[in-house]
Design a protein around this motif. Structure first.
Motif, PDB file in Angstrom:
ATOM      1  N   ASP A  99       0.829  -1.204   0.000  1.00 55.06           N
ATOM      2  CA  ASP A  99       0.000   0.000   0.000  1.00 55.06           C
ATOM      3  C   ASP A  99       0.864   1.256   0.000  1.00 55.06           C
ATOM      4  OD1 ASP A  99      -2.626   1.462   0.414  1.00 55.06           O
ATOM      5  OD2 ASP A  99      -1.556   2.066   2.232  1.00 55.06           O
TER       6      ASP A  99
ATOM      7  N   ASP B 284      -3.866   2.347  -3.813  1.00 56.43           N
ATOM      8  CA  ASP B 284      -4.999   1.564  -4.303  1.00 56.43           C
ATOM      9  C   ASP B 284      -4.942   1.439  -5.819  1.00 56.43           C
ATOM     10  OD1 ASP B 284      -6.059   1.270  -1.757  1.00 56.43           O
ATOM     11  OD2 ASP B 284      -7.285   3.081  -1.909  1.00 56.43           O
TER      12      ASP B 284
ATOM     13  N   TRP C 166      -3.321  -5.538   1.620  1.00 50.86           N
ATOM     14  CA  TRP C 166      -3.202  -4.484   0.613  1.00 50.86           C
ATOM     15  C   TRP C 166      -4.571  -4.037   0.102  1.00 50.86           C
ATOM     16  CZ3 TRP C 166      -4.265  -5.078  -4.791  1.00 50.86           C
ATOM     17  CH2 TRP C 166      -3.941  -3.943  -5.549  1.00 50.86           C
TER      18      TRP C 166
ATOM     19  N   GLY D 295      -5.913   1.600   3.215  1.00 48.59           N
ATOM     20  CA  GLY D 295      -5.940   2.673   2.221  1.00 48.59           C
ATOM     21  C   GLY D 295      -5.204   3.914   2.664  1.00 48.59           C
TER      22      GLY D 295
END
Length: 327
Positions: free
Chosen positions: A28, A33, A100, A104
């Motif tokens: 991440d 994203d 992942w 976020g």
């Protein structure tokens, strides 16, 4: 079940989570994203379809909606974990992928910085256009300082919702915990607000989100207190002001962030045309939020996320060691 002689040892859940969560959080931080095909967005589309089939202005139907959607996410996680159980590599990879998918923090920071850059350049219209990607405030009702405050509050709350809470439930329940927490949090965002359509139908999702978010919010507040620039101020604001907030979980997080950053949060805001007058957090010693505080909040959020990984992975490893010692 013991491993066969000469065969590979079965994967340990504590090691699997520690390695997998670290890899997922690193993914991440490096990638953010996906632009298309995000699993959470896919879950949202499925939940919306379930809502179209179930919606009635009744708490019971809303509870069924919550149970079906969140239960399906947990079941999918359990089935995937069971299929990978015999392989350490597959188990770690699955945990990494799930982590992942549900955290976020990088996208949160990216969107916050974009609003901050618009404010810094004096482009208030661009800042107002970008703000809904972070929170549900009415941007046209906000001036520059109001937008900056909304961004800092969103960064604080979403550090708990989008990072720390997921890691906590991953440490508790593995892949099913990761997926289940994100499902509950997504349902709350979709139907858990007090509009006429969802006042009753979204009640179960909102209450379940409050329960699921409780431990992550307290850990987020504690880590913000430790990692921020003013531990005493953060602890004081948390202790004094958290209970004033209408949300049992956003209160500790926003108060701790306010104290750590030395700013005032809360006050008057507008959601969907409805004006709310919330108590001011850290009003005694904080100053008004400025554009530069957005970057400070994002950096604090990143530190909190990394520390949360250490705490959750370390806690899972310690629990595993204690369990083996008792066996």
């Amino acid at each position: 079940m013991p491993a066969e002689a000469g065969g590979p040892a079965p994967p340990r859940p504590d090691i699997t989570f520690a390695y997998g969560a670290a890899a997922g959080l690193a993914g991440d931080l490096l990638l953010g994203d996906p632009r298309r095909g995000h699993p959470v967005a896919g879950f949202g589309r499925v939940a919306a379809a379930v809502e179209r089939g179930l919606w009635h202005d009744h708490r019971g139907w809303g509870a069924l909606h919550t149970a079906v959607c969140a239960g399906a996410a947990v079941a999918a996680g359990a089935l995937a974990a069971a299929s990978a159980r015999r392989s350490r590599g597959a188990s770690v990879a699955l945990t990494a992928a799930a982590t992942w998918a549900v955290v976020g923090g990088t996208s949160l920071g990216r969107e916050a910085r974009a609003v901050g850059a618009a404010l810094a350049s004096g482009d208030l219209d661009d800042a107002r256009e970008r703000l809904p990607r972070l929170c549900g405030r009415d941007p046209q009702a906000l001036d520059g300082p109001g937008i900056a405050r909304a961004v800092v509050e969103s960064v604080a709350e979403n550090t708990s919702d989008a990072v720390v809470g997921a890691l906590v439930w991953g440490a508790i329940g593995g892949v099913p915990g990761l997926l289940g927490f994100r499902a509950v949090n997504t349902l709350d965002a979709m139907v858990g607000h007090r509009s006429p359509r969802y006042r009753r139908y979204g009640w179960a999702s909102a209450r379940l989100d409050d329960l699921a978010g409780w431990p992550g919010a307290r850990l987020t507040a504690a880590l913000a207190t430790v990692a921020g620039g003013d531990p005493r101020g953060a602890a004081r604001a948390w202790r004094r002001d958290a209970a004033k907030h209408p949300s049992p979980n956003a209160g500790p997080v926003e108060a701790a962030f306010a104290g750590a950053l030395g700013v005032r949060l809360g006050g008057t805001l507008s959601y969907g045309g409805r004006v709310e007058h919330r108590p001011v957090l850290n009003g005694g010693g904080g100053r008004a939020v400025g554009t530069a505080d957005i970057e400070r909040a994002v950096r604090l959020s990143t530190r909190v996320g990394v520390l949360a990984l250490a705490v959750c992975a370390g806690g899972r490893l310690a629990a595993g060691a204690l369990r083996r010692r008792r066996a």
